[in-house]
Every structure is written in structure tokens, then in C-alpha cells.
Design a protein around this motif. Structure first.
Motif, PDB file in Angstrom:
ATOM      1  N   SER A 243       0.822  -1.203   0.000  1.00  0.00           N
ATOM      2  CA  SER A 243       0.000   0.000   0.000  1.00  0.00           C
ATOM      3  C   SER A 243       0.861   1.260   0.000  1.00  0.00           C
ATOM      4  O   SER A 243       2.014   1.239   0.433  1.00  0.00           O
ATOM      5  N   TYR A 244       0.270   2.358  -0.465  1.00  0.00           N
ATOM      6  CA  TYR A 244       0.856   3.700  -0.401  1.00  0.00           C
ATOM      7  C   TYR A 244       2.203   3.802  -1.108  1.00  0.00           C
ATOM      8  O   TYR A 244       3.028   4.647  -0.758  1.00  0.00           O
ATOM      9  N   GLY A 245       2.468   2.935  -2.093  1.00  0.00           N
ATOM     10  CA  GLY A 245       3.709   3.014  -2.849  1.00  0.00           C
ATOM     11  C   GLY A 245       4.899   2.343  -2.200  1.00  0.00           C
ATOM     12  O   GLY A 245       6.020   2.438  -2.704  1.00  0.00           O
ATOM     13  N   PHE A 246       4.684   1.686  -1.073  1.00  0.00           N
ATOM     14  CA  PHE A 246       5.774   0.988  -0.399  1.00  0.00           C
ATOM     15  C   PHE A 246       6.043  -0.364  -1.053  1.00  0.00           C
ATOM     16  O   PHE A 246       5.153  -0.993  -1.614  1.00  0.00           O
ATOM     17  N   GLU A 247       7.281  -0.794  -0.920  1.00  0.00           N
ATOM     18  CA  GLU A 247       7.680  -2.118  -1.357  1.00  0.00           C
ATOM     19  C   GLU A 247       8.735  -2.645  -0.397  1.00  0.00           C
ATOM     20  O   GLU A 247       9.317  -1.882   0.385  1.00  0.00           O
ATOM     21  N   ALA A 248       8.945  -3.946  -0.426  1.00  0.00           N
ATOM     22  CA  ALA A 248       9.954  -4.547   0.432  1.00  0.00           C
ATOM     23  C   ALA A 248      10.625  -5.674  -0.329  1.00  0.00           C
ATOM     24  O   ALA A 248       9.997  -6.358  -1.141  1.00  0.00           O
ATOM     25  N   GLU A 249      11.899  -5.842  -0.036  1.00  0.00           N
ATOM     26  CA  GLU A 249      12.669  -6.866  -0.717  1.00  0.00           C
ATOM     27  C   GLU A 249      13.083  -7.950   0.257  1.00  0.00           C
ATOM     28  O   GLU A 249      13.753  -7.675   1.260  1.00  0.00           O
TER      29      GLU A 249
END
Lengths: 111, 115
Positions: free
Chosen positions: B60-66
Motif C-alpha cells: 500500500s501507499y507506494g511501499f515495497e519490500a525486498e
């Protein structure tokens, strides 16, 4: 927000008194949890429930008891409140491997 | 035993710059990983999760995780920070072999975005 209501939202009470916090859900989720949030500790699990009348202890359960007589309600009781139990308490619900959804918390102050 | 660490209590970023909030974990098996955000006087809100599949997870809200298995990390990222991203962020982990109750939360990282 998922249908989770915590009551009361704020409470101030005295040491030695009993306190009950209520969590009500409208999502029919199987799992319900009670956490406390304190600075520097993140969220710590107090108790959780995996069904009606099925509950178990979390990592910080001393001084707390819970009951779940209906799917939608999960009660947290402090039998004799102490100042160390001053905290913000969060209820959460989940189903299967899905993420937890949280209520907006109860700020409890024990004087 | 499983654990999760957020090594930074606070992260400060200028608006428009990229942001990273760090999370490392330890589980005996394979992990389920989650990021949550908390705004003042509110409960935690789910941002994203890694269960399996692509290592880069969008939320959400443009977040990402690697997800990085070799480094046991799951850092939260956003290419361009907004002032409204200022909040408290929690990483959480659960071993896929454990019950749903065995989710562990990090201690939280306060993200502050300056205009």
C-alpha cells in the motif's frame, strides 16, 4: 478498517482494582489476540484465542486473564491492576495465514 | 526461536528522497514477513507481506519490500518519500511451520519525513 472495536478507549484506575477491556469483531475471524505496546518493546503478546473458549498464553501473560464466550468478543481482565500494567492495549484478529487487523487501542493508566 | 530486529529507532529523510527502513529476522524454517504502519492514536495497519514467490513485494501507499534470504532481511522501501509517510513502522515475522499465534514484532522504527 476491519470491524474491530475496543472499549473503553481510555481508562484511568487505581492500583489493586480489577479492569476488563473488551474487543468486539464483526469479521467472524477465528483468531483474536491481545497485545500491549510499550516504548522500546514494540508489541508483546499477552494472550490469544483460536476459537470459542480456546485460549492460550503469550509472552507476557502474568497478571492477565482472558475469556472468549462468543466468536465476536474477547475480554482481557487485569484481576488486580499494578502500575507496571500501564500501557496501550491492542486487540487484533486474523484468519488462517492472513495478516492481522488491529483495533485502535485502549490507553490504560494505573495510578 | 524466532526473532526480528529493527536496528534503527528513527529514520529521517527529506521529502522526495528514497527511504529505507531496515528489518532482519531469524526463524528456524521459512518465514512469513509483514510490514505494518502505525499513525498516532491508531492501531497498526497492514502494508505488505511476503509469503512466497517474488522477492520484491509491493504494498500500500507506494511501499515495497525486498526479501533477501541470504541476508535474512526484509527492508521496507519507497522511491520518493512524502511528509504523510511520517509514522511508526513495524516489521513482523512468523515461521511458516508455527501457528498463527507465533508472530513476533520488531520494536518499531519512527520514520520522519521533513518538507
Amino acid at each position: 478498517d476491519a470491524g474491530i472495536t475496543q472499549s473503553p478507549r481510555h481508562k484511568v484506575t487505581e492500583t489493586g482494582t480489577p479492569v476488563t477491556l473488551r474487543c468486539h469483531q464483526t469479521e467472524n475471524h477465528r483468531y483474536m489476540y491481545w497485545y500491549r505496546q510499550d516504548p522500546g518493546h514494540g508489541l508483546r503478546l499477552i494472550h490469544y484465542s483460536y476459537g470459542v473458549k480456546d485460549t492460550d498464553k503469550g509472552e507476557v501473560s502474568d497478571g492477565y486473564s482472558v475469556s472468549r464466550s462468543k466468536t465476536e468478543d474477547f475480554l482481557l481482565t487485569l484481576e488486580s491492576a499494578t502500575s507496571s500494567q500501564t500501557s496501550v492495549y491492542f486487540c487484533a484478529i486474523s484468519e488462517g495465514n492472513q495478516p492481522q487487523h488491529f483495533g485502535d487501542g485502549t490507553r490504560l493508566s494505573i495510578l | 526461536a524466532q526473532s526480528v530486529a529493527q536496528p534503527e529507532d528513527q529514520v529521517n529523510v527529506a521529502e522526495g528522497n528514497p527511504l529505507t527502513v531496515k528489518c532482519t529476522y531469524s526463524v528456524s524454517g521459512n518465514p512469513y514477513l509483514f510490514w505494518y504502519v502505525q499513525y498516532p492514536n491508531r492501531g497498526l495497519q497492514f502494508l505488505l507481506k511476503y509469503i512466497t514467490g517474488d522477492n520484491l513485494v509491493k504494498g500500500s501507499y507506494g511501499f515495497e519490500a525486498e526479501f533477501n534470504k541470504s541476508q535474512t532481511s526484509f527492508h521496507l522501501k519507497k522511491p520518493s518519500a512524502l511528509v504523510s509517510d511520517s509514522a511508526l513502522y513495524f516489521c513482523a515475522v512468523r515461521d511458516t511451520g508455527s501457528s498463527a499465534s507465533k508472530i513476533i514484532f520488531g520494536s518499531g522504527t519512527r520514520l520522519s519525513i521533513r518538507p
